[in-house]
Design a protein around this motif. Structure first.
Motif, PDB file in Angstrom:
ATOM      1  N   ILE A  78      11.539  -0.441  -0.883  1.00  0.00           N
ATOM      2  CA  ILE A  78      10.564   0.654  -0.906  1.00  0.00           C
ATOM      3  C   ILE A  78      10.391   1.155  -2.334  1.00  0.00           C
ATOM      4  N   HIS A  79      11.488   1.398  -3.016  1.00  0.00           N
ATOM      5  CA  HIS A  79      11.422   1.910  -4.386  1.00  0.00           C
ATOM      6  C   HIS A  79      10.673   0.932  -5.298  1.00  0.00           C
ATOM      7  N   GLN A  80      11.008  -0.340  -5.212  1.00  0.00           N
ATOM      8  CA  GLN A  80      10.364  -1.338  -6.063  1.00  0.00           C
ATOM      9  C   GLN A  80       8.884  -1.497  -5.720  1.00  0.00           C
ATOM     10  N   ALA A  81       8.564  -1.559  -4.437  1.00  0.00           N
ATOM     11  CA  ALA A  81       7.171  -1.754  -4.024  1.00  0.00           C
ATOM     12  C   ALA A  81       6.294  -0.566  -4.417  1.00  0.00           C
ATOM     13  N   MET A  82       6.794   0.640  -4.268  1.00  0.00           N
ATOM     14  CA  MET A  82       5.998   1.813  -4.614  1.00  0.00           C
ATOM     15  C   MET A  82       5.812   1.934  -6.116  1.00  0.00           C
ATOM     16  N   SER A  83       6.660   1.250  -6.890  1.00  0.00           N
ATOM     17  CA  SER A  83       6.508   1.220  -8.345  1.00  0.00           C
ATOM     18  C   SER A  83       5.509   0.147  -8.787  1.00  0.00           C
ATOM     19  N   ASP A  84       5.113  -0.723  -7.867  1.00  0.00           N
ATOM     20  CA  ASP A  84       4.223  -1.836  -8.191  1.00  0.00           C
ATOM     21  C   ASP A  84       2.736  -1.502  -8.125  1.00  0.00           C
ATOM     22  N   PHE A  85       2.389  -0.307  -7.666  1.00  0.00           N
ATOM     23  CA  PHE A  85       0.972   0.057  -7.601  1.00  0.00           C
ATOM     24  C   PHE A  85       0.816   1.552  -7.842  1.00  0.00           C
ATOM     25  N   ASP A  86      -0.413   1.964  -8.077  1.00  0.00           N
ATOM     26  CA  ASP A  86      -0.732   3.360  -8.357  1.00  0.00           C
ATOM     27  C   ASP A  86      -0.821   4.133  -7.041  1.00  0.00           C
ATOM     28  N   THR A  87       0.253   4.826  -6.698  1.00  0.00           N
ATOM     29  CA  THR A  87       0.293   5.552  -5.428  1.00  0.00           C
ATOM     30  C   THR A  87      -0.606   6.778  -5.421  1.00  0.00           C
ATOM     31  N   SER A  88      -1.061   7.210  -6.583  1.00  0.00           N
ATOM     32  CA  SER A  88      -2.023   8.323  -6.589  1.00  0.00           C
ATOM     33  C   SER A  88      -3.436   7.810  -6.328  1.00  0.00           C
ATOM     34  N   LYS A  89      -3.664   6.523  -6.515  1.00  0.00           N
ATOM     35  CA  LYS A  89      -4.971   5.909  -6.258  1.00  0.00           C
ATOM     36  C   LYS A  89      -5.051   5.330  -4.847  1.00  0.00           C
ATOM     37  N   TRP A  90      -3.968   4.689  -4.410  1.00  0.00           N
ATOM     38  CA  TRP A  90      -3.989   3.934  -3.162  1.00  0.00           C
ATOM     39  C   TRP A  90      -3.061   4.508  -2.100  1.00  0.00           C
ATOM     40  N   LEU A  91      -3.509   4.472  -0.874  1.00  0.00           N
ATOM     41  CA  LEU A  91      -2.677   4.756   0.293  1.00  0.00           C
ATOM     42  C   LEU A  91      -2.218   3.406   0.828  1.00  0.00           C
ATOM     43  N   LEU A  92      -0.940   3.245   1.010  1.00  0.00           N
ATOM     44  CA  LEU A  92      -0.377   2.070   1.668  1.00  0.00           C
ATOM     45  C   LEU A  92       0.561   2.591   2.743  1.00  0.00           C
ATOM     46  N   MET A  93       0.269   2.223   3.978  1.00  0.00           N
ATOM     47  CA  MET A  93       1.062   2.718   5.091  1.00  0.00           C
ATOM     48  C   MET A  93       1.481   1.554   5.968  1.00  0.00           C
ATOM     49  N   ILE A  94       2.725   1.585   6.391  1.00  0.00           N
ATOM     50  CA  ILE A  94       3.226   0.641   7.379  1.00  0.00           C
ATOM     51  C   ILE A  94       3.383   1.433   8.673  1.00  0.00           C
ATOM     52  N   GLU A  95       2.539   1.110   9.644  1.00  0.00           N
ATOM     53  CA  GLU A  95       2.679   1.739  10.951  1.00  0.00           C
ATOM     54  C   GLU A  95       3.431   0.734  11.823  1.00  0.00           C
ATOM     55  N   SER A  96       4.681   1.043  12.094  1.00  0.00           N
ATOM     56  CA  SER A  96       5.582   0.114  12.763  1.00  0.00           C
ATOM     57  C   SER A  96       5.531   0.259  14.282  1.00  0.00           C
ATOM     58  N   SER A  97       5.458  -0.878  14.946  1.00  0.00           N
ATOM     59  CA  SER A  97       5.513  -0.854  16.411  1.00  0.00           C
ATOM     60  C   SER A  97       6.920  -0.529  16.893  1.00  0.00           C
ATOM     61  N   GLY A  98       7.909  -0.613  15.988  1.00  0.00           N
ATOM     62  CA  GLY A  98       9.278  -0.261  16.341  1.00  0.00           C
ATOM     63  C   GLY A  98       9.480   1.229  16.547  1.00  0.00           C
ATOM     64  N   ASN A  99       8.546   2.035  16.058  1.00  0.00           N
ATOM     65  CA  ASN A  99       8.555   3.475  16.308  1.00  0.00           C
ATOM     66  C   ASN A  99       7.693   3.691  17.553  1.00  0.00           C
ATOM     67  N   PRO A 100       8.228   4.286  18.604  1.00  0.00           N
ATOM     68  CA  PRO A 100       7.468   4.408  19.854  1.00  0.00           C
ATOM     69  C   PRO A 100       6.213   5.284  19.743  1.00  0.00           C
ATOM     70  N   GLU A 101       6.141   6.118  18.732  1.00  0.00           N
ATOM     71  CA  GLU A 101       4.976   6.981  18.551  1.00  0.00           C
ATOM     72  C   GLU A 101       4.117   6.477  17.403  1.00  0.00           C
ATOM     73  N   PRO A 102       2.795   6.507  17.526  1.00  0.00           N
ATOM     74  CA  PRO A 102       1.952   6.148  16.382  1.00  0.00           C
ATOM     75  C   PRO A 102       2.108   7.185  15.283  1.00  0.00           C
ATOM     76  N   TYR A 103       1.767   6.783  14.073  1.00  0.00           N
ATOM     77  CA  TYR A 103       1.830   7.729  12.965  1.00  0.00           C
ATOM     78  C   TYR A 103       0.819   8.840  13.220  1.00  0.00           C
ATOM     79  N   PRO A 104       1.218  10.099  13.081  1.00  0.00           N
ATOM     80  CA  PRO A 104       0.278  11.199  13.346  1.00  0.00           C
ATOM     81  C   PRO A 104      -0.761  11.320  12.233  1.00  0.00           C
ATOM     82  N   LYS A 105      -1.969  10.941  12.543  1.00  0.00           N
ATOM     83  CA  LYS A 105      -3.048  11.021  11.563  1.00  0.00           C
ATOM     84  C   LYS A 105      -3.732  12.373  11.689  1.00  0.00           C
ATOM     85  N   ASP A 106      -4.107  12.945  10.552  1.00  0.00           N
ATOM     86  CA  ASP A 106      -4.729  14.266  10.578  1.00  0.00           C
ATOM     87  C   ASP A 106      -6.244  14.185  10.457  1.00  0.00           C
TER      88      ASP A 106
END
Length: 175
Positions: free
Chosen positions: A135-163
């Motif tokens: 996670i630390h290395q990957a988030m350092s590989d791109f501009d997190t203020s420009k891009w949203l990158l989200m992993i919505e995992s099926s291993g979590n029984p609830e979907p990510y709460p989108k606003d």
């Protein structure tokens, strides 16, 4: 109810903000600003990267970013990039990991807030030390203020709460 499929969601933060402003002014926004990619499409994403449909800017997917996505897609937690931190959301915890510091465990992060929890890492990650490093290395590989990158995992029984009401009304599967 069918099981959700893990997916990577990518979007341009500036274009998302523009769509939110359009929504506020017009009462509707014409298009979603993020694109989702199921696991079977990661190969295509690795070759072509992601191009924002609105501004045309391109996010190159590095090997580290793809490794993180592949490793964590079916884990117990959703992973969301924010400009200064990575959000980790599982059924057992919700934490923001600062990008400017690498952690080998979530326990010291929680300890900074006076909370002492043992064994939390194993509830959030399959391989805590490796996953946190990825996670630390990957988030350092791109501009997190420009891009949203989200992993919505099926291993979590609830979907990510989108606003975003637009996301819910158009993208959610009615049951």
């Amino acid at each position: 109810m069918t099981k959700r499929e893990s997916q990577i969601i990518i979007g341009c933060r500036e274009c998302e903000q523009n769509q939110r402003e359009t929504l506020a002014i017009n009462g509707f926004a014409p298009f979603p600003t993020t694109t989702s990619f199921p696991k079977r499409e990661l190969g295509t994403l690795s070759v072509s990267g992601y191009t924002c449909l609105f501004c045309g800017d391109k996010l190159e997917m590095t090997d580290i970013m793809l490794d993180m996505c592949t490793q964590l897609m079916d884990g117990p937690a959703h992973i969301v990039s924010h400009p200064d931190a990575t959000e980790v959301l599982s059924t057992d915890t919700h934490v923001h990991i600062p990008h400017n510091q690498e952690f080998q465990s979530l326990e010291p992060l929680w300890a900074e807030y006076g909370i002492h929890v043992e064994g939390l890492d194993e509830l959030v990650f399959r391989n805590p030390q490796k996953d946190l490093t990825l996670i630390h290395q990957a988030m350092s590989d791109f501009d997190t203020s420009k891009w949203l990158l989200m992993i919505e995992s099926s291993g979590n029984p609830e979907p990510y709460p989108k606003d975003d009401a637009f996301w819910f009304s158009i993208m959610d599967d009615p049951e």
